[in-house]
Scaffold this active site. Sequence first.
Site, PDB file in Angstrom:
ATOM      1  N   HIS A 176      72.996 140.343 -70.208  1.00  9.34           N
ATOM      2  CA  HIS A 176      72.151 141.145 -71.097  1.00  9.34           C
ATOM      3  C   HIS A 176      73.006 142.076 -71.938  1.00  9.34           C
ATOM      4  O   HIS A 176      74.199 142.251 -71.677  1.00  9.34           O
ATOM      5  CB  HIS A 176      71.085 141.922 -70.306  1.00  9.34           C
ATOM      6  CG  HIS A 176      71.652 142.895 -69.303  1.00  9.34           C
ATOM      7  ND1 HIS A 176      72.246 144.072 -69.655  1.00  9.34           N
ATOM      8  CD2 HIS A 176      71.696 142.833 -67.956  1.00  9.34           C
ATOM      9  CE1 HIS A 176      72.630 144.713 -68.558  1.00  9.34           C
ATOM     10  NE2 HIS A 176      72.320 143.974 -67.510  1.00  9.34           N
ATOM     11  N   CYS A 233      75.528 142.508 -62.977  1.00  7.55           N
ATOM     12  CA  CYS A 233      75.186 141.859 -64.241  1.00  7.55           C
ATOM     13  C   CYS A 233      76.410 141.766 -65.148  1.00  7.55           C
ATOM     14  O   CYS A 233      77.386 142.473 -64.959  1.00  7.55           O
ATOM     15  CB  CYS A 233      74.116 142.662 -64.992  1.00  7.55           C
ATOM     16  SG  CYS A 233      72.452 142.300 -64.421  1.00  7.55           S
TER      17      CYS A 233
END
Lengths: 217, 266
Positions: free
Chosen positions: B226, B242
């Site tokens: 992301h 992440c």
Amino acid sequence: MRHVHVVKRLATAGLLATGLAATATPAFAAPALAAPGGEGSAYGLNVTGPLPVPPVPAVSSGGGPVSKSLLRENHTKLVNASALDVTASAARARSSVADLSVPTAKLLAHAVTAKCVGGQGTAHLARAVLAGKRLDASPPPNTTVPVDIDGLGRTSLTLNKQQRTSDGRLNVTAMELALPGGKGAVRVASATCGRTPETPSEAPAPTPVKHDLPVTG
Amino acid sequence: MATINAPGHSLRAVTAAALLLALAGCGGSPSRHGTAAADGGKGAAGAGAAKVPEATTYSTLPGVPKDGTPTGTTDGLVAHPAKSVPVLDRPGGRRVATLPATELGGPTWVPVVETSGDWRRVLLPSRPNQASGWVSAAGLKTAHTPYTVRVDLGTRRLTLEKSARRVGRWKVAVGGAKTPTPPGRTFVMATLAPAKKTPSPIVLPLGTHSATLDTFGGGPGTVALHGWPDTSVFGKAVTHGCVRVPADALKALSRVPLGSLVLITA
């Protein structure tokens, strides 16, 4: 020994044209390393055993249709046929043989056809007669009929013989007459094909979905 | 911190409100919420389905085989089940899970990593990491993705390849020392547009999970690609697992088909 006896009988019948072939030729023209579903093949006639006849006519194709025809096949007295037509493409194959006769087995047929489409096989026998008896025109897969060959004993005729090849394709042979004593076979009208080739389309670009997932940041 | 990786079925009653905990937690502290959210897929269908968990990002699948080639690429074959399909531990073997037709509200697409006759071995989005299973080819629609995403944790770079040719390379932020990004072969599981556009307007959850965080922000510790507004993080090992990517990388990655392989190497 029985084998010797068979060969002797064939030889004395004047059928043994050349020296004994100890090993059987491949049952059909197996295309090397074909991807499953990627190649179809067909042949009209093939004899294995002491009097081998390589698959004739034989075709294989991994793309568009390829056809071959042979007007007559009577190299041996074991089997005669005319108008052998074969065609094969990636996912289909067809073989038809007309005016078949295998005198020693009292086997006659007006037309013998094997068809393989997308991994499904069918066989059709037009006016096929074995020792005076009419054979089923559309026999179920792997129908076996006992056959007596003059002086050589009992063997079997397999109609609509269907089997998977090692690479997952389907082989259908309209007629396969085993020679007595396991000394090979006469195969008439054979077709091999895979399933409709997987030609995966381009994966779609994703559409973002309104959705929340707490991820590990 | 509570471990909340219960199988999806027991979680059906959890309201959608839990889902809205959203990305707010991304980059914040690990959540202490003792809850988990249900996936956006359909309920398990078919006889026997109730006995095995659904393969979602929320579930843990005992008895599934691990990906045997966690560093290898494939020919790009990806598969979508038109409806829920059984997942077996080997071709023709025991049913160990159900692969739903949707994951997180979008269509399920998983990479095919092995073929045996009519069986396809696919990667699954569930724990344990590298979970895989065998599904019948009959129930699958297949497609080909030319894309591969490579994340090098050592150099902290993400490379996007199309047909084995590099089409983009960016410095990215990866997991910190205590919450590392798990290495191995995984895939783009979903392309999400969260309700809140910050920190990222698009979130790409992968089929892998943090090995150190059983839960995060109310979610199951799913690792994602992301964006991140603070560009100073790129090139650093600072995340909770992440992979934070620059805006142009996010734009390129958002066009990568679901099921495309993501190869994370240490």
